[in-house]
Design a protein around this motif. Sequence first.
Motif: not given
Length: 373
Positions: A232-242
């Motif tokens: 189990l690992g992960f990656r991230c997101v960056l919502p443009k809506t902040e």
Amino acid sequence: MRTLTSILYGLILCALFIFAIKLSAPEVPEGMVLIPAGDSIDAFYMDAYEVTNAEYRKFIEENPEWRKDKALTSVVGDGYLSGWNGNMYPKGKANHPVVNISWFAAKAYAEWMGKELPTEAQWERSARGTLEGKKYPWGDAKPRRRANYNRYTRSASFRNPPTKEVGSYAPNKYGLYDMAGNVEEWCLEQLDVDDIHGRYHRARGGSWFSGAKVIQIAKRSQHPVNDGMGTLGFRCVLPKTETMSIEVATDIAAWLSDEMCEQFDSAFYSVSMGYTAHVNLNAKLADIVMYNTGYPRTFEKELIRVLREVGPEGIEDLPYEEPTIYYDLTLRLWRLYLEVHFKHSTENIYEKLRLFKARVTENIDDVVLSDGC
């Protein structure tokens, strides 16, 4: 001469046009991919690769409270970074995905980066790319030579699992790597069910351990919030809506205080039923406090002292000798203190107590008048 002038004028216009396009185009953060809006989901950015050992090491170097030797077992689990030698990842695995990471630890890393964990909807939209209704990120073809999967053998180690470097296989149509296999990836959502004890969060994508069916895009799994695995690992997101979810410090503090509340109730019940001798109760409560907070139970005197300094008239007369009242009140104080502890982890104890005093002052009605933990 006119012809040369016209050519030069045309070239200048083209250059200005290209420059204008570049200015109007969104700047994609380094290492991320723009996922266009669709399926009732706003556009957002996602990490092209799973978070690596080397990247996670930078995080714990700047955030000592998440180092292997300092992180609370109650928050990260017994197997946290179990394949690491101290605070160093396994040799030769700098660019392999980090594993044995709890949801809380993954969330803390994401916040440190100014990012977020993906929702399931974001993860699935990203994994599918432009291929709707397909089994895998590349289509319906079998995953042979397209993903790291089905690698379990008796000699396989979950402490140092047979992951592969991120990006070892071709990306999907959006330019995302390893959306199937290698490691499962934590998602933001918590399971909303009554028949599972404890708090669980979703994970997607399957891993090196999974069979071909399990790494299909639509497959889902769930894991305890405070435990990691070698799959189990992960990656991230960056919502443009902040938009961001609740801060991890606040989340951990609330969760730990709820856990202690349940464990205190269990300890009192065990004594009332005669399963535990009353003389052993204080030792049991001290163990609960130390496991969940990292502080000795005697530190509760500091929390009560602060409450008496800022509390309303009559706070001195509360029946602290009554166990139920005392522990309900103390757990509400722990909740505020732990929020300060995790949010300001690099501060010394005196500064934390000063910040805690301010939080108690702001929330004095909730602390004194609330019922239960």
